[in-house]
Scaffold this active site. Structure first.
Site, PDB file in Angstrom:
ATOM      1  N   THR A   4      19.632  35.128  51.674  1.00  0.00           N
ATOM      2  CA  THR A   4      18.440  35.434  52.228  1.00  0.00           C
ATOM      3  C   THR A   4      18.332  36.580  53.329  1.00  0.00           C
ATOM      4  O   THR A   4      17.326  36.938  53.390  1.00  0.00           O
ATOM      5  CB  THR A   4      17.799  34.167  53.027  1.00  0.00           C
ATOM      6  OG1 THR A   4      18.753  33.729  54.182  1.00  0.00           O
ATOM      7  CG2 THR A   4      17.637  32.938  52.483  1.00  0.00           C
TER       8      THR A   4
ATOM      9  N   GLU B 282       9.845  19.926  23.275  1.00  0.00           N
ATOM     10  CA  GLU B 282       9.459  20.863  24.076  1.00  0.00           C
ATOM     11  C   GLU B 282       7.774  20.978  23.998  1.00  0.00           C
ATOM     12  O   GLU B 282       7.185  21.484  24.878  1.00  0.00           O
ATOM     13  CB  GLU B 282      10.189  22.212  23.873  1.00  0.00           C
ATOM     14  CG  GLU B 282      11.744  22.458  24.138  1.00  0.00           C
ATOM     15  CD  GLU B 282      11.966  21.922  25.436  1.00  0.00           C
ATOM     16  OE1 GLU B 282      11.349  22.049  26.269  1.00  0.00           O
ATOM     17  OE2 GLU B 282      13.182  21.278  25.695  1.00  0.00           O
TER      18      GLU B 282
END
Length: 642
Positions: free
Chosen positions: A205, A424
């Site tokens: 981060t 899918e």
């Protein structure tokens, strides 16, 4: 070791070898068989002595010589009249017999030098060794010295302009910079500089980058060290290094000391099996004393970073030590846009690059992940001999980072490929039919990536919290793939294992953590409580009764089954749309949101089909049979010449 030291060591080694050889040869020449004096007298009277040298040594005489058979001898005795008479008689009887009297001058000085030379050379070797160990290149004699590195001017200066996506964290640290630049602004009102700043956040981060930016903005010396550098196999070394580090900082004050991964030495004391006051705890105790002890550390700011603030000792977290705790979170949508803009500026890009779409498609990514994404896109463009990076390269890089590289070499059967396409398509269609409170479908592919045979990618929003409707819709979307397989082929496959795992975990959180079960109410039924640092098999303490556990299981089962039936009804009523999506996937292998909208509105996809397609086992067998048939029939394969 420098080159001159190496050369000197070589010469000294050769000299030691030469002197040792010479010394041993001289000593060997001096060696002779020592006999008793009475034996010498009898041998002399018998005419068996060839020559003898007589020398007075201390209070007695040394008789050294050779016998007539060539053997050497040595003996010690008195030079009496009888002995001297025997020597004279032997000399008169045998003219070849010789005896000499040697003056008692003592050994020559070269004997002392020769004896002392090996010792001198050994001392020289030890001197060079100690000098080398104490030099800057050696560590063996400097265990207690701090390994903190002073970042010099050669390192690229980092400022807050180079850090994006963490505006609140930068605002917190700007005050520290202001204090270092103008401390009187705060001290005139009685304010004190924070002694420590703890940066907390997930890996990647930007905690280390923020610390470097503080040093770059303040323009003060910046020492950096890792928490693991304090720990050594020798007892007391860690505490000694802490003392040395703070002494260096005081000499350079005002300055910043940055300790990365402080949880390596700052873990909770007394935790673990058996507890004990080990080396790590001594190091932590020294850090606590140095940060807030009897001595003042004016102008010395400690910045530490960790991704495990939950394991830090409470003493290090109290005011007076780490006064300010700054959370560095994962970037949100706006933060990801800013981070991508910083990294994309460094690569040539096409006009079709849309940073907003990239930011929306990368939820949960840290700054390091986004930097890696841009780098992968640049590598992809370079691999294809492009002069700039376009949106397709960024899409490919994102899919590669999030789901792994394409596995076009994987060979599946035609049935498995069709099953994947319907699976899918089932996920995508349920997501489309649910409408609101669900993440929009962005892309669907049947190209294997990572461990998945196909992927339905959605663009989730940055949600700080989930609604009950969103969680239920998410479970329904996850169940859509398995339902499509069942409705089309009438059987189940293992391809839905990860979907089932995610749906069950989501339903369990709804019941046990989020209070979204009407039967159990707004109560928390977390997992077994465990002590920090103990393994999963230790310290187990179940906090629910058997009856409540059974009720939790029944609620989880009910939630998943209801959403399963809900998705089942949707797909049963829209079989024609399921067929459209699955056939488009088999034909194009990958379809995006625009293609899906075209199909749902009754249109047809007009773009070109992929030139490189997935091959099934049946395709390979057909090609193999065609090649065999062409050769057998006298037809040469394509590209062959007679």
């Amino acid at each position: 070791m420098k080159q001159s030291h190496k050369t000197l060591a070589v010469y000294m080694g050769i000299g030691l070898l030469f002197v040792s050889t010479l010394y041993l040869s001289v000593q060997g020449a001096k060696r002779a068989e020592e006999i008793k004096f009475t034996e010498f007298v009898s041998t002399l009277s018998g005419g068996k002595v060839a020559n003898v040298d007589i020398k007075k040594v201390d209070s007695r005489f040394e008789f050294r010589g050779k016998l007539t058979n060539g053997e050497g001898f040595i003996t010690y005795g008195d030079m009496s009249e009888r002995t001297e008479g025997m020597l004279l008689a032997a000399n008169e009887a045998n003219k070849e017999f010789v005896f000499n009297r040697i003056a008692d001058d003592g050994p020559g000085p070269w004997i002392y030098v020769l004896n002392a030379l090996p010792v001198l050379i050994l001392v020289g070797f030890l001197f060079l060794l100690m000098r080398q160990l104490n030099s800057t290149n050696g560590r063996a004699m400097s265990f207690g010295k701090s390994r903190a590195k002073l970042q010099g001017d050669s390192l690229k200066k980092v400022t807050f302009a180079d850090v994006a996506g963490v505006e609140e964290a930068k605002d917190e640290l700007r005050e520290v910079v202001e204090f270092l630049k103008n401390p009187k602004k705060f001290t005139r009102l009685g304010g004190k500089i924070p002694k420590g700043v703890l940066l907390m956040g997930q890996p990647g981060t930007g905690k280390t980058l923020l610390a470097r930016a503080v040093a770059g903005e303040a323009g003060v010396p910046f020492f950096s060290i890792a928490g693991s550098d304090f720990v050594e196999m020798f007892v007391g070394v860690g505490a000694s290094r802490v003392r040395d580090m703070f002494e260096q900082g005081k000499k350079s004050a005002p300055c910043i000391i940055f300790i990365d991964e402080i949880d390596a030495v700052g873990r909770h004391r007394g935790a673990g099996m058996g507890g004990g006051h080990d080396e790590r705890e001594q190091t932590l105790n020294q850090i606590l004393v140095e940060m807030d002890g009897f001595e003042e550390n004016e102008g010395l700011i400690i910045i530490a970073a960790t991704n495990r603030p939950d394991v830090l000792d409470p003493a290090i977290m109290r005011p007076g030590r780490f006064d300010r705790r700054v959370v560095v979170p994962l970037p949100d949508l706006r933060g990801r846009e800013q981070i991508l803009a910083v990294h994309i500026e460094k690569v040539p890009q096409d006009s079709d690059v849309d940073i907003e779409i990239l930011a929306r498609g990368t939820p949960g990514m840290s700054g390091a992940d986004l930097a890696n994404l841009v780098n992968e896109a640049a590598l992809t463009a370079a691999r294809n001999d492009k002069t700039s990076v376009n949106m397709k390269d960024f899409e490919e890089a994102r899919d590669k980072v999030m789901m792994g590289p394409e596995r076009r070499s994987m060979i599946m059967s035609k049935n498995e490929l069709e099953n994947t396409a319907y699976h899918e398509a089932g996920h995508a269609l349920v997501g489309l039919l649910l409408g609101e409170d669900v993440d929009p479908v962005h892309k669907v592919t049947i190209i294997p990536r990572g461990r998945a045979l196909g992927v339905t990618m959605q663009l989730p929003e940055d949600r700080m919290s989930y609604t009950k409707e969103y969680a239920l819709n998410r479970i329904a979307v996850l169940m859509g793939g398995r339902i499509a397989e069942e409705q089309i082929f009438g059987k189940y496959t293992t391809g839905a294992s990860n979907d089932i795992e995610q749906a069950t975990s989501l339903a369990r959180n709804m019941v046990c953590k989020w209070g979204m079960s009407e039967e159990l109410g707004p109560l928390n039924f977390g997992g077994p409580e465990r002590e920090v640092f103990l393994g999963r098999d230790y310290g187990r303490q179940e906090n629910v009764s058997q009856e409540t556990a059974e009720l939790i299981d029944s609620e989880i089962r009910r939630i998943v089954r209801e959403q399963y039936q809900r998705a089942e009804e949707m797909l049963a009523q829209n079989q024609d749309k399921l067929e459209l999506l699955s056939k488009a996937l088999l034909e194009y292998e990958t379809i995006d949101a625009a293609d899906i909208d075209t199909l749902m509105s009754g249109g047809e996809i007009t773009r070109a089909k992929p030139t490189i397609r997935l091959k099934t086992r049946e395709d390979l067998e057909e090609e193999r049979a065609r090649r065999k048939g062409g050769i057998a029939g006298g037809v040469l394969p394509s590209g062959a010449s007679a």
